[in-house]
Design an enzyme around this catalytic site. Sequence first.
Site, short mmCIF file in Angstrom:
data_model
loop_
_atom_site.label_atom_id
_atom_site.label_comp_id
_atom_site.label_asym_id
_atom_site.label_seq_id
_atom_site.Cartn_x
_atom_site.Cartn_y
_atom_site.Cartn_z
N ILE A 146 41.30 39.83 41.95
CA ILE A 146 40.61 39.05 40.94
C ILE A 146 39.65 38.06 41.60
O ILE A 146 39.90 37.63 42.73
CB ILE A 146 41.63 38.32 40.03
CG1 ILE A 146 40.94 37.57 38.88
CG2 ILE A 146 42.54 37.41 40.84
CD1 ILE A 146 41.90 37.02 37.82
N CYS A 147 38.58 37.72 40.90
CA CYS A 147 37.65 36.68 41.29
C CYS A 147 36.86 37.08 42.53
O CYS A 147 36.13 38.04 42.51
CB CYS A 147 38.40 35.36 41.45
SG CYS A 147 37.37 33.89 41.62
N ALA A 148 37.02 36.37 43.63
CA ALA A 148 36.32 36.70 44.88
C ALA A 148 37.05 37.77 45.68
O ALA A 148 36.47 38.37 46.58
CB ALA A 148 36.14 35.44 45.72
#
Length: 185
Positions: A101-103
């Site tokens: 998730i995310c980066a």
Amino acid sequence: MPRVLIPLAPGCEELEAVTLIDLLRRAELEVVTAALEPGPVTCSRGTVLVADVDLDEVAEDDFDLVVLPGGQPGATNLERDTRIHDLLARQAAADRWSAAICAAPAVLASTGLLDGRSATSFPGAVDAARYPEITLLEQPVVIDGKVVTSRGPGTAMDFALQLIELLLDAEQRAAVEAKLMRPGA
């Protein structure tokens, strides 16, 4: 019961890490948190988490899912750790789930797990010019084969609930979600 590994890197996004840990444990999955370094993990906003084990203790174990929280510099720390790359390669070779998730989808990209797949991430975390073989989408959660990606802190609940559904079933997901009192759920 499916086993899930959540590696905790210094600088990880605490909202994502804690949401994943909490919701997956509510579904009664066996969740193992593993610190990349000995001792408590200081997250991106200063929250301190204590992992269940050091990564070296479980790096050779089998897991049904390895899920990477994002945040910076957490995702960069994950990407620089050869044990994480080895774990992800073993997941793919065994046709087991990997998620980020995310980066952290950038870690999956650098390991080659997103080659020829659709994925999502925090905007700009996966460089489209560097990885032209990845189809980047702006959806909250993207599933392609045995790889699941998500956008960021705001999608952490949807991401965790989707992982519950994939590892268990829609009924377990619904049971966990019902107790969260989410609007419209």
